[in-house]
Design a protein around this motif. Structure first.
Motif, mmCIF file in Angstrom:
data_model
loop_
_atom_site.group_PDB
_atom_site.id
_atom_site.type_symbol
_atom_site.label_atom_id
_atom_site.label_comp_id
_atom_site.label_asym_id
_atom_site.label_seq_id
_atom_site.Cartn_x
_atom_site.Cartn_y
_atom_site.Cartn_z
ATOM 1 N N GLY A 193 3.957 1.259 7.355
ATOM 2 C CA GLY A 193 3.914 -0.162 7.069
ATOM 3 C C GLY A 193 2.584 -0.762 7.468
ATOM 4 O O GLY A 193 1.621 -0.045 7.729
ATOM 5 N N PRO A 194 2.529 -2.113 7.546
ATOM 6 C CA PRO A 194 3.632 -3.064 7.387
ATOM 7 C C PRO A 194 4.093 -3.216 5.930
ATOM 8 O O PRO A 194 3.313 -3.061 5.000
ATOM 9 N N VAL A 195 5.366 -3.548 5.805
ATOM 10 C CA VAL A 195 5.934 -4.025 4.552
ATOM 11 C C VAL A 195 6.344 -5.480 4.759
ATOM 12 O O VAL A 195 6.494 -5.942 5.889
ATOM 13 N N SER A 239 -13.143 4.165 -7.582
ATOM 14 C CA SER A 239 -13.491 3.546 -6.308
ATOM 15 C C SER A 239 -12.240 3.474 -5.457
ATOM 16 O O SER A 239 -11.221 2.917 -5.886
ATOM 17 N N ILE A 240 -12.301 4.067 -4.273
ATOM 18 C CA ILE A 240 -11.179 4.052 -3.342
ATOM 19 C C ILE A 240 -11.629 3.282 -2.117
ATOM 20 O O ILE A 240 -12.593 3.678 -1.443
ATOM 21 N N LYS A 241 -10.961 2.201 -1.811
ATOM 22 C CA LYS A 241 -11.382 1.316 -0.732
ATOM 23 C C LYS A 241 -10.407 1.362 0.440
ATOM 24 O O LYS A 241 -9.257 1.753 0.290
ATOM 25 N N ASN A 242 -10.913 0.957 1.596
ATOM 26 C CA ASN A 242 -10.095 0.787 2.807
ATOM 27 C C ASN A 242 -9.356 2.057 3.195
ATOM 28 O O ASN A 242 -8.145 2.074 3.404
ATOM 29 N N SER A 291 0.841 -1.190 0.000
ATOM 30 C CA SER A 291 0.000 0.000 0.000
ATOM 31 C C SER A 291 0.876 1.239 0.000
ATOM 32 O O SER A 291 1.969 1.244 0.566
ATOM 33 N N ASP A 292 0.355 2.307 -0.648
ATOM 34 C CA ASP A 292 1.033 3.600 -0.633
ATOM 35 C C ASP A 292 0.497 4.521 0.457
ATOM 36 O O ASP A 292 0.953 5.657 0.567
ATOM 37 N N GLN A 317 -3.799 -7.665 -2.529
ATOM 38 C CA GLN A 317 -5.176 -8.115 -2.372
ATOM 39 C C GLN A 317 -5.534 -8.363 -0.912
ATOM 40 O O GLN A 317 -6.713 -8.304 -0.537
ATOM 41 N N SER A 318 -4.554 -8.636 -0.077
ATOM 42 C CA SER A 318 -4.800 -8.897 1.348
ATOM 43 C C SER A 318 -4.800 -7.632 2.200
ATOM 44 O O SER A 318 -5.014 -7.704 3.405
ATOM 45 N N TRP A 319 -4.541 -6.464 1.576
ATOM 46 C CA TRP A 319 -4.461 -5.211 2.320
ATOM 47 C C TRP A 319 -5.855 -4.660 2.599
ATOM 48 O O TRP A 319 -6.702 -4.717 1.718
ATOM 49 N N PRO A 320 -6.115 -4.098 3.790
ATOM 50 C CA PRO A 320 -5.227 -4.014 4.949
ATOM 51 C C PRO A 320 -5.178 -5.336 5.697
ATOM 52 O O PRO A 320 -6.191 -6.026 5.830
#
Length: 534
Positions: free
Chosen positions: A335-337, A441-444, A285-286, A366-369
């Motif tokens: 993070g996490p990284v 679409s902006i998610k999470n 994620s950025d 795909q697992s973020w967050p």
């Protein structure tokens, strides 16, 4: 096929003088309930037709001065209580990190800071206390903290810093994140840079990969020593005059040539050929990076060194210094990284390790967050919100109808002026690209107040929706149709280039042949990659 998980042969090392912590779990553990092995953060099983072995439980060993996390695939050793990664054992290699370096110069969080008006201070962040946050068969999470008080003023940055390291069952790698906190009553400071650094073994990792068309055999660190190189205008840039690989003779090496825009900087790393092993830094994620998707940051460079850059003022100077004032409370999670390790069998093409690392990166995204970080400061998916809508362009000099904002960059960043996201350094940003019809679409999105910003390739200027966007847990906000009116004084008579924030269509002559890095000879993206402003 590639071995995305490679268990250690034989028994575990004997850790002398340490205490075993695994809540009484057996060393041969089953996968409870068939459990969740297809999640992005887990290593996939290699099925060669035989029975599939269960993943070993995660085990924790606490020694006098070190702590060791081990899941049978990777073993991570950290100094205690400093929280410096001193060893990474994988695929039969006792330590992937540079064993010739001091333990404090292998794998570490660092920052470069200064008091307001003071000189810059480089700080390898060493914890002063250690605790086990999570410890069970599925996961170990460790915390290494350094707390600040007034007696430390001028010596350490006025921040409480909590570094975390996580190892999961079945994972071919480990995670790290940190929480930085500044209390209101503390003095102010500036941060020019903060990151995670890993220094790998130079006798093994000599091939670097940043992108499909940016990878090569790299010079050795010895090639940058006096007698083997000639210094150029600034110390990071040298000409290789007597490198150990003769084919590199005459080339320029400069770590800034391996920078990458945030939006493209999701996986990079190194390959060892004997044995074929990959070491990859994955940023899923950025949201915690600063200055938006176009900010360029360092990735990997001669060392061999790999970096997870969270904030830097590179290429911009003081406009991108993170400044916290006295009396200003601030907290941020970086993070996490994911540090991902993979391996191949002898005889297989080691370069496929790069392809595998890209697949793992997509699984992490795909697992973020992530659901597993224990800190309450890292918001989980159910605590976040979503925003969608459509962006249109109104430009009567082009069309009487609304124009679809195809491919527009749309993002949420802290409230500010039009375009302020480009220098925003304190909080979180969330960006996406609209589809061909302008839908986004902006998610999470973390809870909080934001402005919605955008820019549209082919049109001048920046868009900002004037109202505050308040994100609360569980919200799904449809913003409907938003209309951007680009700045214009009249019809376009002529223009040079396309306003897409890229220099791709401009012609700039190639560099002097005496100052060449062959990685970029005839490279299609060389203008952006060589640091031209865009």
């Amino acid at each position: 096929m590639w071995k995305r998980l490679h268990s250690f042969a034989g028994s575990l090392r004997d850790f002398g003088g340490c205490t075993r912590h695994n809540n009484g779990a057996s060393s041969s553990c089953q996968n409870p309930g068939g459990g969740d092995l297809d999640r992005g953060q887990r290593a996939s099983r290699v099925n060669k037709g035989g029975p599939t072995m269960p993943f070993q439980a995660v085990r924790l060993y606490i020694q006098d001065h070190h702590v060791v996390m081990d899941n049978g695939i990777v073993q991570v050793t950290l100094s205690k209580p400093a929280g410096i990664v001193t060893g990474i054992r994988y695929d039969g290699i006792d330590n992937l990190l540079e064993v010739l370096n001091r333990e404090t110069n292998r794998g570490y969080w660092d920052l470069h800071w200064n008091p307001p008006g003071g000189n810059g201070i480089f700080d390898v962040i060493s914890g002063t206390s250690f605790r086990v946050v999570v410890e069970n068969d599925e996961q170990v999470e460790l915390s290494f903290t350094r707390m600040w008080d007034s007696s430390l003023e001028g010596k350490y940055i006025p921040l409480n810093i909590d570094k975390r390291f996580i190892l999961l069952r079945g994972s071919s790698g480990f995670y790290s994140y940190a929480i930085y906190e500044h209390l209101q009553e503390w003095p102010g400071f500036d941060i020019g840079e903060t990151r995670i650094t890993f220094k790998l073994r130079k006798d093994k990792f000599q091939y670097m990969a940043i992108a499909d068309n940016r990878q090569r055999l790299m010079p050795l660190p010895d090639d940058r020593l006096p007698g083997r190189c000639q210094a150029l205008a600034y110390p990071e840039a040298v000409i290789l005059v007597n490198p150990k690989l003769p084919e590199l003779t005459g080339e320029v090496d400069d770590k800034y040539q391996y920078s990458c825009e945030n939006k493209d900087n999701q996986v990079h790393g190194w390959i060892c050929f004997k044995p074929p092993v990959g070491f990859w830094q994955i940023t899923p994620s950025d949201e915690f990076r600063t200055a938006g998707p176009l900010k360029q940051n360092l990735t990997s460079h001669v060392g061999p060194t790999t970096l997870a850059m969270f904030h830097s003022s590179h290429y911009a100077g003081k406009d991108l210094v993170l400044s916290i004032s006295p009396g200003e409370p601030w907290k941020k999670v970086f993070g996490p990284v994911f540090i991902y390790l993979n391996s191949a069998s002898n005889g297989e093409d080691p370069l496929f390790l790069w392809e595998d690392a890209k697949m793992q990166m997509m699984a992490e995204v795909q697992s973020w967050p992530y659901s597993f970080p224990a800190s309450e400061d890292f918001q989980k998916s159910e605590q976040r919100g979503n925003v969608c809508g459509r962006l249109l362009v109104k430009d009567r000099n082009i069309s009487d109808d609304y124009i679809l904002a195809s491919g527009a960059y749309v993002g949420l960043a802290p409230p500010g002026d039009v375009g302020s996201w480009q220098t925003e350094c304190k909080d979180y940003q969330f960006w996406t690209r609209a589809d061909e019809n302008g839908y986004f679409s902006i998610k999470n999105i973390r809870t909080g107040d934001y402005n919605l910003y955008a820019w549209v390739p082919g049109f001048l200027g920046d868009y900002r929706w004037d109202a505050i966007v308040n994100i609360i847990s569980g919200c799904d906000m449809d913003m409907g149709d938003l209309v951007y009116e680009p700045p214009r004084d009249g019809p376009t008579l002529w223009e040079i280039g396309i306003p897409d924030r890229s220099a791709a269509e401009f012609y700039i002559p190639g560099p002097d042949p005496k100052f060449m890095n062959n990685l970029y000879a005839n490279h299609p993206d060389r203008l952006a990659l060589l640091g031209f402003p865009i």
